[in-house]
Design an enzyme around this catalytic site. Structure first.
Site, PDB file in Angstrom:
ATOM      1  N   GLU A 118       0.627  -1.053  -5.098  1.00 21.96           N
ATOM      2  CA  GLU A 118      -0.350   0.000  -5.316  1.00 21.96           C
ATOM      3  C   GLU A 118       0.561   1.537  -5.194  1.00 21.96           C
ATOM      4  O   GLU A 118       1.207   1.548  -4.084  1.00 21.96           O
ATOM      5  CB  GLU A 118      -1.397   0.111  -4.192  1.00 21.96           C
ATOM      6  CG  GLU A 118      -2.539   1.006  -4.414  1.00 21.96           C
ATOM      7  CD  GLU A 118      -2.568   2.323  -3.559  1.00 21.96           C
ATOM      8  OE1 GLU A 118      -3.187   3.188  -3.530  1.00 21.96           O
ATOM      9  OE2 GLU A 118      -1.654   2.009  -2.593  1.00 21.96           O
ATOM     10  N   ASP A 143      -0.046   5.528  -5.723  1.00 16.17           N
ATOM     11  CA  ASP A 143      -0.988   6.825  -5.720  1.00 16.17           C
ATOM     12  C   ASP A 143      -0.229   7.687  -6.925  1.00 16.17           C
ATOM     13  O   ASP A 143       1.017   8.101  -6.698  1.00 16.17           O
ATOM     14  CB  ASP A 143      -0.973   7.441  -4.342  1.00 16.17           C
ATOM     15  CG  ASP A 143      -1.619   6.392  -3.397  1.00 16.17           C
ATOM     16  OD1 ASP A 143      -2.846   6.117  -3.758  1.00 16.17           O
ATOM     17  OD2 ASP A 143      -1.237   6.564  -2.319  1.00 16.17           O
ATOM     18  N   ASP A 196      -3.328   4.087  -8.774  1.00 12.90           N
ATOM     19  CA  ASP A 196      -4.482   4.813  -8.187  1.00 12.90           C
ATOM     20  C   ASP A 196      -4.359   6.394  -8.399  1.00 12.90           C
ATOM     21  O   ASP A 196      -3.713   7.141  -7.767  1.00 12.90           O
ATOM     22  CB  ASP A 196      -4.265   4.499  -6.421  1.00 12.90           C
ATOM     23  CG  ASP A 196      -5.760   5.067  -5.876  1.00 12.90           C
ATOM     24  OD1 ASP A 196      -6.689   5.458  -6.532  1.00 12.90           O
ATOM     25  OD2 ASP A 196      -5.831   4.877  -4.540  1.00 12.90           O
ATOM     26  N   HIS A 251       0.913  -1.258  -0.020  1.00 14.45           N
ATOM     27  CA  HIS A 251       0.063   0.034   0.009  1.00 14.45           C
ATOM     28  C   HIS A 251       0.765   1.335  -0.079  1.00 14.45           C
ATOM     29  O   HIS A 251       1.784   1.276   0.784  1.00 14.45           O
ATOM     30  CB  HIS A 251      -0.815   0.173   1.035  1.00 14.45           C
ATOM     31  CG  HIS A 251      -1.805   1.186   1.230  1.00 14.45           C
ATOM     32  ND1 HIS A 251      -2.048   1.802   2.563  1.00 14.45           N
ATOM     33  CD2 HIS A 251      -2.896   1.534   0.500  1.00 14.45           C
ATOM     34  CE1 HIS A 251      -2.872   2.896   2.280  1.00 14.45           C
ATOM     35  NE2 HIS A 251      -3.288   2.951   1.003  1.00 14.45           N
TER      36      HIS A 251
END
Length: 349
Positions: A72, A74, A123, A52
């Site tokens: 993941e 951002d 993301d 994450h």
């Protein structure tokens, strides 16, 4: 010679069921049913431990060392600096992480070194911040993915959170290749309706559902409710996957001391993977991030007859039906060769 070729091809075809790299993710059999089958008829399902908020080069290397096999990231478009940056909180002029190019080049280099990097999940925080010809446009980031990540065999997942009406979503939707997929967040019925209504031409195996909460224990449930609860919605998403309406189902975000929830997500909801790490902090090496990764990895190890941690050999967006037909065409080719005919497929699957 022909007989040995025929036997080899038959064994290869059987790998569609038996071998991890070719196994269908979960097409009809639940683990409790698979356990009843003899070993040669079982398949093992690949599981993804998705790190994450990986927004720095150091975070990438830390996550890999902890056993993450997917990541993941951002992504923020910077209209001032004309580019994309790994950043959870988009503020022009303030860069919390490294540039998209630097992040992608690091992933590619790690994969080239033999490290496991199955896919990178982008993301998007402000996908429509820039127009087409700017370096911070959605077109620019997709091309960067193809030039750096995909050339090294790394797959890409484009994540849209409440951005299904964006120009960026429509652009990605209309330009997917077979190394890419789209993830939509939400409850099962909402996600299915969105895919069928806004992206009907996107192949089922490239449709991904994600659902969860920053505080995973909030509204988690026991996986048996009618709807709304996190575990239940994900279980229903897995049911749609088994029916061929979705490709993958991912949960988020597991943190330290949540092994019980991980067990429910993997064992009862049958998700394909879990985003893990810190709740509100970018990824880095810490006892808590290591423990969160280990919750997933150790769960899989204890059930290695039915599951395994996905490797670089896995294509998470594979169309298993196309692969099977391709193998079948080669099987037919061998039979024709035995009858002095020559009709073999010339293109890859």
């Amino acid at each position: 010679m022909l007989l040995s070729s025929l036997i080899s091809l038959a064994l290869l075809s059987s790998q569609v069921v038996a071998d991890p790299a070719w196994a269908p993710p979960d097409k009809g059999l639940k683990p409790e049913v698979a356990r009843l089958l003899p070993p040669f008829l079982r398949y093992r399902r690949p599981i993804y431990a998705i790190a994450h908020r990986v927004v720095t080069v150091g975070g990438i290397k830390d996550a890999i060392s902890h056993g993450a096999n997917a990541f993941e990231v951002d992504m923020c478009a910077d209209s001032i600096g004309e580019g994309w940056w790994a950043n959870h909180d988009c503020t022009n002029g303030r860069k919390a992480g490294d540039s998209a190019r630097k992040i992608f080049e690091t992933f590619a280099a790690e994969r080239k070194r033999g490290k496991t990097v199955t896919f990178v999940w982008l993301d998007f925080k402000n996908p429509d911040a820039c127009v087409k010809n700017q370096g911070c446009s959605i077109e620019a980031i997709q091309q960067l993915c193809r030039d750096i990540l995909e050339k090294q065999g790394i797959r890409v997942l484009y994540g849209f959170y409440k951005a299904e009406d964006s120009r960026a979503f429509k652009t990605i939707r209309n330009n997917l290749n077979d190394r890419e997929a789209i993830s939509l967040n939400g409850a099962t019925t909402k996600v299915l309706k969105l895919f069928e209504g806004t992206a009907p031409k996107v192949s089922k195996h490239q449709r991904v559902m994600d659902y969860g909460d920053t505080y995973l224990d909030k509204g988690f449930g026991d996986c048996t409710e009618k709807d709304w609860y996190t575990c239940t919605e994900l279980r229903q998403g897995a049911d749609l996957r088994r029916k061929g309406k979705l490709g993958k189902v991912f949960a988020w975000t597991s943190t330290v001391n949540q092994g019980r929830l991980v067990d429910q997500l993997l064992g009862k909801a049958h998700v394909d993977g879990i985003i893990y790490g810190f709740k509100l902090t970018d990824y880095y090496d810490h006892a808590d991030s290591r423990a969160a990764a280990n919750d997933i990895i150790s769960w899989v190890k204890r059930r290695r007859a039915l599951y395994y941690m996905a490797t670089n050999d896995n294509n998470p967006w594979i169309d298993i039906h196309k692969l099977f037909l391709y193998l079948l065409s080669w099987f037919s080719c061998i039979l024709l060769l035995m009858m002095n005919e020559w009709t073999c497929p010339q293109d890859g699957a």
